[in-house]
Design a protein around this motif. Structure first.
Motif, mmCIF file in Angstrom:
data_model
loop_
_atom_site.group_PDB
_atom_site.id
_atom_site.type_symbol
_atom_site.label_atom_id
_atom_site.label_comp_id
_atom_site.label_asym_id
_atom_site.label_seq_id
_atom_site.Cartn_x
_atom_site.Cartn_y
_atom_site.Cartn_z
ATOM 1 N N GLY A 112 0.813 -1.212 0.000
ATOM 2 C CA GLY A 112 0.000 0.000 0.000
ATOM 3 C C GLY A 112 0.847 1.263 0.000
ATOM 4 N N LYS A 113 1.950 1.254 0.762
ATOM 5 C CA LYS A 113 2.811 2.434 0.828
ATOM 6 C C LYS A 113 3.511 2.695 -0.494
ATOM 7 C CE LYS A 113 3.641 1.986 5.802
ATOM 8 N NZ LYS A 113 4.634 1.754 6.867
ATOM 9 N N SER A 162 0.889 4.005 -3.096
ATOM 10 C CA SER A 162 0.497 5.381 -2.824
ATOM 11 C C SER A 162 1.592 6.363 -3.225
ATOM 12 C CB SER A 162 0.162 5.526 -1.341
ATOM 13 O OG SER A 162 -0.143 6.856 -1.010
ATOM 14 N N ARG A 163 2.843 6.069 -2.861
ATOM 15 C CA ARG A 163 3.940 6.976 -3.199
ATOM 16 C C ARG A 163 4.186 7.017 -4.705
ATOM 17 N NH1 ARG A 163 8.118 8.514 0.057
ATOM 18 N NH2 ARG A 163 6.517 8.329 1.671
ATOM 19 N N GLU A 178 1.656 9.285 -6.372
ATOM 20 C CA GLU A 178 1.865 10.705 -6.082
ATOM 21 C C GLU A 178 3.011 11.299 -6.891
ATOM 22 O OE1 GLU A 178 -0.060 12.605 -4.413
ATOM 23 O OE2 GLU A 178 -1.385 11.033 -3.640
ATOM 24 N N VAL A 198 -4.478 1.878 -4.995
ATOM 25 C CA VAL A 198 -4.025 2.737 -3.902
ATOM 26 C C VAL A 198 -5.115 2.840 -2.839
ATOM 27 C CG1 VAL A 198 -3.432 5.101 -3.257
ATOM 28 C CG2 VAL A 198 -2.385 4.063 -5.265
ATOM 29 N N ASP A 199 -6.349 3.046 -3.285
ATOM 30 C CA ASP A 199 -7.458 3.192 -2.328
ATOM 31 C C ASP A 199 -7.783 1.888 -1.619
ATOM 32 O OD1 ASP A 199 -7.913 5.928 -2.719
ATOM 33 O OD2 ASP A 199 -9.125 5.569 -4.494
ATOM 34 N N LYS A 217 -5.170 0.855 0.841
ATOM 35 C CA LYS A 217 -5.206 1.730 2.019
ATOM 36 C C LYS A 217 -6.245 1.217 3.021
ATOM 37 C CE LYS A 217 -6.035 6.504 3.541
ATOM 38 N NZ LYS A 217 -7.035 6.089 4.544
ATOM 39 N N THR A 264 -8.386 8.682 -4.038
ATOM 40 C CA THR A 264 -7.396 8.711 -5.122
ATOM 41 C C THR A 264 -8.080 8.623 -6.474
ATOM 42 O OG1 THR A 264 -5.869 7.561 -3.622
ATOM 43 C CG2 THR A 264 -5.247 7.688 -5.947
#
Length: 602
Positions: A345-346, A349-350, A353, A385-386, A389, A436
């Motif tokens: 997940g990390k 997400s990164r 972005e 990503v969502d 999370k 997201t």
């Protein structure tokens, strides 16, 4: 008989120190001893003859000249000197005790943080340097703190022994307990078996402890693990019949009902005629639900790109400098590590972005990633990503201290309902719970890949239903544990009830008034009735409980029961009838539980 040959006991003669001896002979009574204030010697026998002989033999020629007020002043001076000496020794003793305590606390921190024992010397040097600047007059006090490697080792051994003693004392009081096991391999390829225990005592106090850690150098079959657990049970005097639940990490050597650990425990428990509940680690199950998803179409390009950036130290530094130069919010991109459950997940997400910055950097390095310009692929990335999370947040909620199985099962059921809601919203292109996706929806003009998202959510629903089916099977027991009033009344009694192992349980509550006219209520005892549940059996258990609690019978005003006709309120063989016919038991008012009566009427 003359009593010849018997040793005379001075302590039994009850002699009392006379205050006037202090002025006459310059002595005081301190710590059960007679102390001469002049020579500081102790006089063994509390008797005026012995005290006078000591004074006249050693001090009379010098101190007989002090009379009246001069003698009183001299006595006061000697007493002050003696008190100051005592304070000096006491102060030094307190300083030494404080230095030893500081040594223990620092050693405990070193062990807690996993630091080398030799770091104690470095810590002492740092302390000395700080004290020299702040309060140099007290430097000798801090130099007394012993923090050598050998000392730290001894301190940690003492702390370990003390903790083992505390755990042993707690386990002796457990009336029921459950265990959790995790077996994994360390960097030296040695298998480490961790055994955790959660138990409850008769006062319903719950304790969670790491019971033992075992290094297994040979095979790790179910039989091998069972032998290690059996050894721990013998060491802490734990009884198999009090074992209520076993939680494992899901390995075959654990879960197999034949040759695995569970099978060995079941075989052993058959002798005791009971069978504990078995569970697969719930946090592990949740992580496996996400790992079974096929996300290769998104994850493989991301992992390849991250590895390309971070594989070369020069390229990694250039990427960090590039992000810093354009003043992005994030300074770097993390590695993906499969064994770390929250890592996926990390990374996703990164990557989302900084995807535009990554695209520019890859083009500059002549290694472009065409998928970064593919809207459908970016849509999939945003959705993952969502959803990851939510999975990570759910995983974190399952962790922590004092999380009971009923709390975990509530979270599992809530997440299942959440997945149904997500599936409905995604089918309508509603991104209220997908921040997201909502963000990218404002940038993209292409359609959201509904089929991909629904496939992921459907697979998650299947996995959550399959992997948590053992909890669904035990849902009735979990509900009883969470809220006894939410269960089916027709299948359960109220006070003299049956537990999960089909053993009758007798709960005895007491309500009393204190001397301050405060009314209090508490559970006095919870008793397992081994065989029959006749009125006479309940009366025996009731009488034993009153004796243990030391409750005066004359203070009992009323007794409330669940109203069972034969065993509780029967006039002859019921508990009430037996107590009424007991001449040693005072008159009391029998009451049928009002809540129970209301439920029966409804």
């Amino acid at each position: 008989m003359s009593g010849r040959g018997l040793k005379r006991k001075i302590d039994s003669e009850c002699r009392v120190f006379n205050e006037k001896w202090s002025l006459d002979y310059f002595v005081i009574y301190s710590g059960d001893k007679i102390i001469c204030l002049i020579c500081k010697e102790s006089i063994s026998v509390l008797k005026e003859y012995n005290i006078r002989r000591h004074y006249e033999t050693k001090h009379k020629t010098t101190f007989s000249k002090f009379t009246e007020k001069l003698r009183l002043d001299k006595l006061q001076s000697l007493q002050n000197n003696f008190s100051s000496q005592q304070l000096l020794f006491k102060k030094q003793k307190n300083i030494n005790e404080a230095a030893t305590k500081a040594s223990f606390r620092i050693s405990h921190l070193l062990a807690k943080r996993g630091k080398a024992f030799s770091d104690g010397s470095l810590i002492k040097e740092c302390i000395i340097q700080a004290v020299e600047e702040i309060c140099p007059e007290r430097i000798d006090t801090f130099k007394n703190i012993s923090l050598s490697a050998n000392t730290v080792t001894r301190r940690i051994d003492d702390i370990s022994n003390n903790l083992n003693s505390q755990v042993s004392n707690k386990t002796q009081e457990f009336i029921s307990f459950s265990i959790a096991l995790d077996e994994s391999t360390d960097v030296s390829d040695t298998s480490q078996l961790l055994l955790f225990i959660r138990g409850v005592n008769k006062d319903l106090g719950i304790s969670n402890e790491l019971l033992s850690v075992h290094s297994m150098h040979g095979t790790t079959t179910g039989i091998d693990i069972f032998k290690v657990i059996e050894k721990s049970f013998l060491e802490y005097n734990l009884k198999w019949e009090n074992l209520k639940c076993i939680t494992t990490d899901g390995g075959r050597n654990m879960c197999s009902t034949k040759k695995g650990l569970i099978g060995q425990i079941f075989t052993n428990c058959e002798k005791e005629d009971f069978k504990p509940m078995t569970l697969h680690c719930i946090i592990h199950q949740q992580a496996l639900c996400g790992k079974t998803l096929d996300l290769s179409c998104v994850m493989d390009p991301i992992i390849s790109t991250v590895n390309f950036i971070r594989l070369s130290a020069l390229r990694h530094r250039q990427f960090q400098d590039f992000l810093k130069e354009i003043e992005t919010e994030y300074p770097d991109i993390p590695y993906f590590t499969a064994v770390r459950w929250l890592s996926r997940g990390k990374v996703l997400s990164r990557f989302f972005e900084v995807r535009n910055e990554i695209e520019i950097f890859l083009i500059d390095k002549n290694r472009p990633l065409p998928l970064l310009t593919d809207s459908e692929w970016v849509w999939k990335l945003a959705f993952l990503v969502d959803i990851t999370k939510y999975m990570n947040d759910f995983n974190l909620k399952l962790q922590g201290k004092d999380v009971l199985i009923c709390d975990v099962y509530t979270l599992v059921k809530a997440f299942r309902q959440k997945l149904i809601l997500f599936e409905t919203q995604i089918s309508k292109n509603c991104f209220i719970h997908f921040s997201t996706c909502d963000k990218y929806n404002k940038e993209s003009k292409t359609q959201f890949p509904v089929d991909f998202a629904q496939k992921i959510i459907s697979e998650l629903k299947i996995q959550f239903k399959l992997r948590f089916s053992d909890l669904d099977v035990k849902s009735e027991e979990i509900n009883i544990f969470q809220n006894p009033f939410s269960c089916d009344i027709e299948n359960l009694a109220l006070d003299e009830s049956t537990d999960i192992q089909d053993k009758p349980q007798l709960a005895i509550f007491v309500r009393y008034v204190t001397k301050d006219v405060d009314m209090k209520e508490e559970l006095l005892d919870l008793i397992s009735l081994k065989e029959t549940t006749r009125g006479v059996d309940i009366k025996i258990a009731f009488d034993e409980t009153l004796q243990r609690a030391e409750i005066p019978l004359n203070n009992i005003m009323s007794i409330s029961t669940d109203g069972a006709p034969s065993i509780m309120v029967g006039c002859k063989n019921g508990l009430v009838g037996l107590l009424k016919n007991d001449t040693n038991f005072p008159d009391f008012i029998p009451i049928h539980c009002i809540i129970h009566r209301v439920i029966e009427n409804t």
